[in-house]
Design an enzyme around this catalytic site. Structure first.
Site, PDB file in Angstrom:
ATOM      1  N   GLU A 109     -42.653  24.289   2.717  1.00 50.33           N
ATOM      2  CA  GLU A 109     -43.677  23.740   1.969  1.00 50.33           C
ATOM      3  C   GLU A 109     -44.686  22.871   2.874  1.00 50.33           C
ATOM      4  OE1 GLU A 109     -43.030  21.667  -1.831  1.00 50.33           O
ATOM      5  OE2 GLU A 109     -45.065  21.144  -1.998  1.00 50.33           O
ATOM      6  N   GLU A 111     -33.867  19.638  -1.544  1.00 51.66           N
ATOM      7  CA  GLU A 111     -34.744  19.330  -0.387  1.00 51.66           C
ATOM      8  C   GLU A 111     -33.915  18.588   0.831  1.00 51.66           C
ATOM      9  OE1 GLU A 111     -37.785  16.850  -1.783  1.00 51.66           O
ATOM     10  OE2 GLU A 111     -38.586  18.374  -3.252  1.00 51.66           O
ATOM     11  N   LYS A 167     -31.550  24.673  -5.692  1.00 54.29           N
ATOM     12  CA  LYS A 167     -32.425  24.057  -4.519  1.00 54.29           C
ATOM     13  C   LYS A 167     -32.447  22.550  -4.293  1.00 54.29           C
ATOM     14  CE  LYS A 167     -37.063  23.952  -4.666  1.00 54.29           C
ATOM     15  NZ  LYS A 167     -37.427  22.628  -4.242  1.00 54.29           N
ATOM     16  N   ASP A 224     -38.557  20.752 -10.033  1.00 58.83           N
ATOM     17  CA  ASP A 224     -38.516  19.438 -10.303  1.00 58.83           C
ATOM     18  C   ASP A 224     -40.163  19.000 -10.556  1.00 58.83           C
ATOM     19  OD1 ASP A 224     -39.471  19.179  -7.711  1.00 58.83           O
ATOM     20  OD2 ASP A 224     -37.615  17.468  -7.290  1.00 58.83           O
TER      21      ASP A 224
HETATM   22  O1  KIV Z   1     -40.668  21.630  -7.629  1.00 59.98           O
HETATM   23  C1  KIV Z   1     -41.050  22.628  -7.396  1.00 59.98           C
HETATM   24  O2  KIV Z   1     -41.934  23.309  -8.194  1.00 59.98           O
HETATM   25  C2  KIV Z   1     -40.974  23.084  -5.989  1.00 59.98           C
HETATM   26  C3  KIV Z   1     -41.743  24.396  -5.912  1.00 59.98           C
HETATM   27  C4  KIV Z   1     -42.346  24.186  -4.513  1.00 59.98           C
HETATM   28  C5  KIV Z   1     -40.690  25.525  -5.986  1.00 59.98           C
HETATM   29  O3  KIV Z   1     -40.045  22.666  -5.394  1.00 59.98           O
END
Ligand code: KIV
Length: 271
Positions: free
Chosen positions: A189, A122, A120, A51
């Site tokens: 991260e 968060e 993915k 994102d």
């Molecule tokens: O949005 C993004 O680019 C990420 C990277 C850290 C993989 O979440």
């Protein structure tokens, strides 16, 4: 006789084996067909349609404004280009937070309409029921802990996370819970390298670090950052592998000057 080179397609199972064998996982982000094809030709193992597109592609201040429709478009064109790497769709802000049902519907769209091979999201403990449900229906999920940019307005800053004992304990606890819920890998991260090591050693699934030190099982960078195309932030974890921003500016200026100076096109470039 086939002239096609056989492709060693990366799977979530293979990533786990790479961790077991001590082979580091190389991951980068992509948002368009041409870049994704170049990453795949370079044998990047995991191609994340992040994102971060909201910032580096669309010019927003944060990752929050990018929508499901926009992300579906990015994922679809990336997945079309990639033959070998594992293509992961980053679930945008508010596409999975409202309810497990909405998360399921949106993750399903990424898999069905855009041909992602996993998603993915968060966050930690608060998303365990959602992660379990996605995995139950066959959607591979990658976690993301530490600095989670969708929470930037809550954090108020992009500082390193997990620098205090309590915060580090929470991230480690979340990481273990995510593994138990069934994530196949997780992005860590901007956390201290020692915490990155502790988490990586505590889990059997691979960790993929971005600013999380050398002990993670793999590394990821935002492709626009490592290519020198996006220079709003200069975090120390971004190693610049090229200065494409200045190369492109020079090329555009040279073209402009050629056009203005009647140097382009020549007879050879005309019909
Ligand atoms: O949005 C993004 O680019 C990420 C990277 C850290 C993989 O979440």
């Amino acid at each position: 006789m086939s002239t096609h080179k056989s492709i060693n397609k990366i799977t979530t199972e293979q990533l786990r084996k790479m961790k077991q064998a001590g082979e580091k996982i190389a991951s980068l982000t992509a948002y368009d067909f041409t870049m994704a094809q170049l990453l795949d030709e370079a044998e990047i193992d995991v191609i994340i349609v992040g994102d971060s597109a909201s910032m580096v592609f669309a010019g927003n201040e944060t990752t929050l404004p990018v929508t499901m429709e926009e992300m579906i478009y990015h994922v679809r064109v990336v997945a079309k280009a990639v033959k070998r790497g594992l293509v992961i769709a980053d679930m945008p802000f508010m596409s999975y937070q409202i309810s497990t049902d909405e998360a399921l519907r949106n993750a399903g769209r990424f898999m069905q309409e855009a041909h992602a091979e996993g998603v993915k999201l968060e966050g930690g403990l608060e998303f365990l029921p959602t992660i379990k449900r996605l995995v139950e229906v066959g959607i591979p999920v990658m976690g993301h802990l530490g600095l989670t940019p969708q929470s930037i307005h809550l954090f108020g800053t992009y500082r390193t996370r997990g620098t205090s004992g309590t915060e580090a304990d929470k991230i480690l606890h979340d990481a273990k819970a995510l593994e138990e819920a069934g994530v196949f890998a997780m992005v860590l991260e901007k956390i201290p390298a020692e915490l990155g090591r502790k988490i990586s050693e505590s889990l059997s699934i691979p960790t993929i670090g971005i600013g999380a030190g050398p002990y993670c099982d793999g590394q990821v960078l935002v492709s626009y950052d490592m290519l020198g195309l996006y220079d709003k932030f200069h975090p120390r974890f971004v190693r610049k592998y090229a200065e494409l921003g200045s190369a492109m500016r020079d090329a555009f200026a040279a073209y402009r000057n050629d056009v203005k100076g009647r140097q382009f096109p020549t007879d050879k470039e005309s019909y």
